[in-house]
Write a protein that holds these residues in place. Structure first.
Motif, PDB file in Angstrom:
ATOM      1  N   UNK A  40      12.139  -1.244  -6.353  1.00  0.00           N
ATOM      2  CA  UNK A  40      10.909  -0.494  -6.153  1.00  0.00           C
ATOM      3  C   UNK A  40      11.015   0.961  -6.568  1.00  0.00           C
ATOM      4  N   UNK A  41      11.817   1.231  -7.612  1.00  0.00           N
ATOM      5  CA  UNK A  41      12.008   2.606  -8.076  1.00  0.00           C
ATOM      6  C   UNK A  41      10.845   2.969  -9.000  1.00  0.00           C
ATOM      7  N   UNK A  42       9.707   3.296  -8.392  1.00  0.00           N
ATOM      8  CA  UNK A  42       8.478   3.479  -9.150  1.00  0.00           C
ATOM      9  C   UNK A  42       7.475   4.266  -8.323  1.00  0.00           C
ATOM     10  N   UNK A  43       6.341   4.557  -8.915  1.00  0.00           N
ATOM     11  CA  UNK A  43       5.212   5.097  -8.166  1.00  0.00           C
ATOM     12  C   UNK A  43       3.929   4.733  -8.890  1.00  0.00           C
ATOM     13  N   UNK A  44       2.837   4.738  -8.152  1.00  0.00           N
ATOM     14  CA  UNK A  44       1.528   4.446  -8.728  1.00  0.00           C
ATOM     15  C   UNK A  44       0.485   5.206  -7.928  1.00  0.00           C
ATOM     16  N   UNK A  45      -0.554   5.691  -8.621  1.00  0.00           N
ATOM     17  CA  UNK A  45      -1.570   6.458  -7.917  1.00  0.00           C
ATOM     18  C   UNK A  45      -2.848   6.597  -8.718  1.00  0.00           C
ATOM     19  N   UNK A  54      -5.825  11.194  -5.390  1.00  0.00           N
ATOM     20  CA  UNK A  54      -6.671  10.678  -4.318  1.00  0.00           C
ATOM     21  C   UNK A  54      -5.884   9.765  -3.382  1.00  0.00           C
ATOM     22  N   UNK A  55      -5.053   8.914  -3.964  1.00  0.00           N
ATOM     23  CA  UNK A  55      -4.296   7.952  -3.155  1.00  0.00           C
ATOM     24  C   UNK A  55      -3.064   7.515  -3.922  1.00  0.00           C
ATOM     25  N   UNK A  56      -2.028   7.181  -3.189  1.00  0.00           N
ATOM     26  CA  UNK A  56      -0.786   6.678  -3.757  1.00  0.00           C
ATOM     27  C   UNK A  56      -0.513   5.295  -3.196  1.00  0.00           C
ATOM     28  N   UNK A  57       0.243   4.500  -3.952  1.00  0.00           N
ATOM     29  CA  UNK A  57       0.680   3.210  -3.449  1.00  0.00           C
ATOM     30  C   UNK A  57       1.753   3.416  -2.387  1.00  0.00           C
TER      31      UNK A  57
END
Length: 539
Positions: A40-45, A54-57
């Protein structure tokens, strides 16, 4: 605003969070690299048209999420609105405009409802290779660390930049994995876009302006309410880490005010000539995370919460300037939360956890057959974690990635990626610092090349010469160690060799204890002994 309107906006906010969570799950399901799929070395938003998050996973790391929150603004500064079209995707791995080092690929995609730009989606992931010297601290400048991708278009109007793909394939050791991850990142943003447009059409929205105003207003108000309950003032702290070939001292001054928090890193050591330097965008990401853990852990993370934290620093190892080598920026960057928490412990005595292992014990392995034999070559990335510091009222968590939050890769998944065997991976007894609450345990890990193979590995380890300190009378955790199975001691950082027939032996550090050890409950000590967390004292 009526109660019904507020309820509708809250429902839409929750829906937006579910959109970015599906965005992140798309990346996990389609990624080629084990660091993304398994750890899970990631990000999304999702972002408004001004580039405000506005929002992040929920899935993702603070280092990625919080740097990406600032990075989107860098994309908007370089790509004018008139050059943005439906079907576009933009990309960079610029350490100073992205997420801190070349291995992280950040993609940003505009989201159009008809002809109207309504927002952006962004995502980040660590890829297995970007060429150069490989993932390690041995480079003397960013130019040695791999291919640099300035902010440019990965796709325009849905047409992928084939020239960029050809450049990538010519510059990396694992072209299929890397190019595959680029497409996964683009797909991740596309799924977010589709779900957002579905939501807006279902609800009848033609913009996100009213929802953005609701999110930011509520978040800012909640953050200010929390800040008002904290003591106002200024506190300073220092922390010493192993560095590369000499210890590195980090320094911070934290100022709490009713209207925000300011952190100054004056007094921190100068940049290193090795690749452990940190761009300020990454330093700010983990400073903000540490502060939010204490001030408002339950308040959603977005532009409004991050906007109340300001950072200042002269040029130093936490504010390294181009072209400083930054490949292992996480090793020092992951120590920033403990540095900040040391200062906050003075403001909030008895309420702050002890120091932990901090930096991930990442391991990049370059495996190959022994000369003159046939076999398999592979680039293998493995994430491992030491112990977390003990908390007020609770023992520290063992083998847990704090502050990064990444998950440990299963041994089975790691072994499938290359010719290695993980012979041992277990909790390390006696590694947690003693205290009223015990520090989290580190691990013991043994890794060997398959018969007929050998490997080089990049060590990215800390807390070998400077153990995690306890809090409020608790003892320090055990330091880490790196060696071969024949007793040869190895360095905690840098590329090194494991010959055929030998095993790499890693002993990961434990977290510090919290409180006077004399106050630990007898039942807790008996439980530690029965579970093997500690061993019986020798006569």
């Amino acid at each position: 605003m009526t109660a019904i309107t507020e309820i509708r906006l809250q429902v839409m906010w929750n829906r937006l969070i579910s959109v970015v969570e599906e965005q992140a799950m798309t990346l996990i399901r389609t990624a080629f690299s084990t660091s993304v799929r398994e750890a899970g070395d990631l990000s999304a938003g999702v972002y408004d048209p001004q580039g405000r998050m506005l929002a992040q996973a929920v899935t993702g790391t603070p280092g990625h999420v919080n740097t990406m929150a600032e990075a989107v603004g860098n994309f908007l500064a370089e790509i004018p609105r008139e050059d943005m079209f439906p079907g576009d995707t933009y990309v960079t791995n610029d350490p100073w405009k992205g997420t801190g080092h070349l291995h992280d690929i950040t993609m940003v995609s505009p989201s159009f409802l008809g002809d109207r730009l309504v927002g952006f989606f962004a995502c980040t992931a660590h890829v297995v290779d970007v060429g150069g010297r490989g993932f390690g601290a041995d480079g003397k400048s960013v130019y040695e660390e791999g291919i640099q991708i300035p902010i440019l278009k990965f796709a325009e109007r849905g047409q992928v930049n084939s020239t960029l793909i050809r450049l990538l394939r010519a510059n990396v050791r694992e072209p299929n994995q890397v190019v595959g991850d680029f497409y996964s990142l683009a797909a991740c943003n596309e799924v977010g876009h589709r779900r957002l447009i579905d939501m807006m059409q279902e609800i009848g929205l033609d913009s996100l302006d009213s929802l953005a105003d609701f999110i930011f207003t509520r978040t800012r108000t909640a953050m200010l309410e929390r800040l008002a309950t904290l003591p106002a003032g200024t506190w300073s702290s220092t922390l010493t880490t192993d560095g590369y070939d000499a210890p590195v001292t980090l320094a911070s001054t934290v100022t709490l005010r009713p209207d925000g928090v300011h952190v100054d890193f004056t007094g921190t050591d100068a940049p290193s000539r090795w690749g452990i330097n940190v761009p300020l965008i990454y330093t700010k990401a983990y400073a903000s995370y540490a502060l939010k853990c204490v001030v408002a852990p339950d308040i959603p993370n977005n532009w409004a919460s991050l906007d109340l934290v300001t950072i200042a620093s002269p040029e130093n190892i936490l504010n390294a300037q181009r072209p400083a080598p930054v490949s292992l920026r996480h090793v020092i960057g992951h120590m920033v939360p403990d540095l900040i928490l040391n200062a906050l412990a003075q403001a909030l005595p008895g309420q702050i956890l002890a120091q932990g292992a901090g930096a991930l014990w990442n391991l990049h392995i370059s495996a190959r057959p022994v000369a003159g034999t046939e076999g398999r070559k592979a680039e293998i990335l493995m994430f491992n974690s030491g112990g977390m510091g003990a908390r007020p009222g609770l023992d520290g968590l063992g083998a847990t990635a704090f502050p990064s939050g990444v998950m440990t890769m299963p041994v089975e998944a790691t072994e499938q990626t290359g010719p290695i065997i993980v012979w041992r991976k277990e909790l390390r007894a006696d590694s947690g610092g003693d205290g009223q609450y015990r520090g989290g345990l580190g691990q013991r890990i043994e890794i060997a090349p398959m018969p007929g193979h050998e490997f080089d590995f990049s060590a990215m380890f800390d807390r070998v010469n400077h153990a995690a300190e306890g809090r409020d009378g608790g003892s320090s955790g055990a330091p880490g160690g790196v060696a071969l199975d024949d007793g040869t001691r190895l360095k905690p950082k840098g590329w090194q060799h494991v010959p055929a027939g030998r095993r790499l032996m890693l002993t990961l550090p434990g977290g510090g204890g919290f409180g006077d050890p004399a106050k630990r409950a007898p039942a807790a000590r008996a439980d530690d002994l029965s579970k093997g967390y500690v061993t019986a004292p020798k006569d």
